[in-house]
Design a protein around this motif. Sequence first.
Motif, short mmCIF file in Angstrom:
data_model
loop_
_atom_site.label_atom_id
_atom_site.label_comp_id
_atom_site.label_asym_id
_atom_site.label_seq_id
_atom_site.Cartn_x
_atom_site.Cartn_y
_atom_site.Cartn_z
N VAL A 1 0.87 -1.17 0.00
CA VAL A 1 0.00 0.00 0.00
C VAL A 1 0.90 1.22 0.00
CG1 VAL A 1 -1.91 -1.13 1.17
CG2 VAL A 1 -0.18 0.04 2.51
N GLY A 2 0.38 2.32 -0.49
CA GLY A 2 1.15 3.55 -0.52
C GLY A 2 0.69 4.42 -1.67
N GLN A 3 1.55 5.36 -2.00
CA GLN A 3 1.23 6.25 -3.10
C GLN A 3 2.50 6.65 -3.82
OE1 GLN A 3 -0.21 10.14 -2.17
NE2 GLN A 3 1.22 10.45 -0.49
N GLY A 4 2.33 7.03 -5.04
CA GLY A 4 3.44 7.56 -5.82
C GLY A 4 2.89 8.60 -6.76
N LYS A 5 3.67 9.60 -7.05
CA LYS A 5 3.26 10.61 -8.01
C LYS A 5 4.47 11.22 -8.67
CE LYS A 5 0.81 12.96 -4.47
NZ LYS A 5 0.02 14.08 -4.04
N ALA A 6 4.26 11.74 -9.85
CA ALA A 6 5.30 12.46 -10.58
C ALA A 6 4.66 13.66 -11.26
CB ALA A 6 5.94 11.54 -11.63
N TRP A 7 5.42 14.74 -11.39
CA TRP A 7 4.93 15.93 -12.06
C TRP A 7 6.12 16.69 -12.61
CZ3 TRP A 7 5.27 15.08 -6.95
CH2 TRP A 7 5.99 15.97 -6.18
N THR A 8 5.88 17.47 -13.65
CA THR A 8 6.94 18.25 -14.29
C THR A 8 6.63 19.73 -14.15
OG1 THR A 8 7.36 16.48 -15.85
CG2 THR A 8 8.18 18.65 -16.45
N ASP A 9 7.61 20.50 -13.66
CA ASP A 9 7.45 21.95 -13.49
C ASP A 9 6.99 22.62 -14.78
OD1 ASP A 9 8.29 21.87 -10.87
OD2 ASP A 9 10.36 22.42 -11.31
N GLY A 10 6.06 23.57 -14.65
CA GLY A 10 5.64 24.38 -15.78
C GLY A 10 4.80 23.66 -16.81
N THR A 11 4.30 22.47 -16.48
CA THR A 11 3.47 21.72 -17.42
C THR A 11 2.22 21.24 -16.70
OG1 THR A 11 4.30 19.49 -16.94
CG2 THR A 11 5.59 20.84 -18.48
N SER A 12 1.34 20.64 -17.46
CA SER A 12 0.15 20.05 -16.86
C SER A 12 0.34 18.56 -16.60
CB SER A 12 -1.07 20.26 -17.79
OG SER A 12 -0.84 19.62 -19.02
N PHE A 13 1.58 18.05 -16.82
CA PHE A 13 1.83 16.62 -16.63
C PHE A 13 1.80 16.23 -15.16
CE2 PHE A 13 4.88 13.29 -15.51
CZ PHE A 13 4.29 12.22 -16.14
N ARG A 14 0.97 15.25 -14.85
CA ARG A 14 0.91 14.64 -13.52
C ARG A 14 0.66 13.15 -13.72
NH1 ARG A 14 -0.22 17.64 -8.95
NH2 ARG A 14 -1.42 15.95 -8.09
N LEU A 15 1.31 12.34 -12.94
CA LEU A 15 1.09 10.90 -12.95
C LEU A 15 0.66 10.48 -11.56
CD1 LEU A 15 1.24 8.19 -14.47
CD2 LEU A 15 3.59 8.01 -13.68
N GLU A 16 -0.53 9.94 -11.47
CA GLU A 16 -1.07 9.48 -10.19
C GLU A 16 -1.33 7.99 -10.29
OE1 GLU A 16 -1.62 11.37 -7.50
OE2 GLU A 16 -1.33 13.34 -8.36
N PRO A 17 -0.57 7.15 -9.59
CA PRO A 17 -0.84 5.72 -9.67
C PRO A 17 -2.11 5.34 -8.95
CG PRO A 17 1.04 6.14 -8.27
CD PRO A 17 0.58 7.46 -8.80
N SER A 18 -2.79 4.35 -9.49
CA SER A 18 -4.01 3.89 -8.86
C SER A 18 -3.79 2.64 -8.01
CB SER A 18 -5.08 3.61 -9.92
OG SER A 18 -4.59 2.66 -10.85
N SER A 19 -2.70 1.92 -8.26
CA SER A 19 -2.41 0.75 -7.43
C SER A 19 -0.95 0.36 -7.54
CB SER A 19 -3.29 -0.43 -7.84
OG SER A 19 -2.95 -0.86 -9.14
N LEU A 20 -0.42 -0.19 -6.47
CA LEU A 20 0.94 -0.72 -6.47
C LEU A 20 0.86 -2.24 -6.61
CD1 LEU A 20 2.42 1.39 -3.55
CD2 LEU A 20 2.95 1.60 -5.98
N GLU A 21 1.77 -2.82 -7.39
CA GLU A 21 1.77 -4.26 -7.60
C GLU A 21 2.78 -4.97 -6.71
OE1 GLU A 21 2.13 -5.13 -11.77
OE2 GLU A 21 0.83 -3.44 -12.25
N TRP A 22 3.99 -4.41 -6.58
CA TRP A 22 5.01 -5.02 -5.74
C TRP A 22 6.02 -3.98 -5.29
CZ3 TRP A 22 9.58 -4.32 -8.24
CH2 TRP A 22 9.63 -4.43 -9.62
N LEU A 23 6.78 -4.35 -4.26
CA LEU A 23 7.79 -3.49 -3.66
C LEU A 23 8.94 -4.38 -3.22
CD1 LEU A 23 8.75 -0.80 -2.25
CD2 LEU A 23 7.46 -1.60 -0.25
N VAL A 24 10.17 -4.01 -3.58
CA VAL A 24 11.36 -4.75 -3.16
C VAL A 24 12.31 -3.76 -2.50
CG1 VAL A 24 13.32 -6.13 -3.92
CG2 VAL A 24 11.10 -6.42 -5.02
#
Length: 117
Positions: free
Chosen positions: A71-94
Amino acid sequence: MYTIDVTVRDDAATDTSGSVIVVYDPDAGTANIDGSTATLPGALVSEPNAAGQTWLHNTAQYQTRSATTPVGQGKAWTDGTSFRLEPSSLEWLVLPKEGKVASRGTGTSTSGPATPG
């Protein structure tokens, strides 16, 4: 994380295919990552003239010893743009002992403010 390659041969041909196998330890701990990297013009297909920093934030953990997905969250975004990435689910973590982190999930690219909300 292990890469396994399988090669099949017969009288006429040979073919090789690979796959990544993930072995995880639910008791390994928690990942908390914040960082950035330079984004050059042309890196974002939707906004080819955009340039600046792309930021990443990721927190993840297995909540119980018997959990098979984190469980958790991750996001990415780029300055000065409308780009955003919002994950809806995590599959695995190592979380290997070397202090590195690897995770995988699915998400959606959306338009929105250039900074996290």
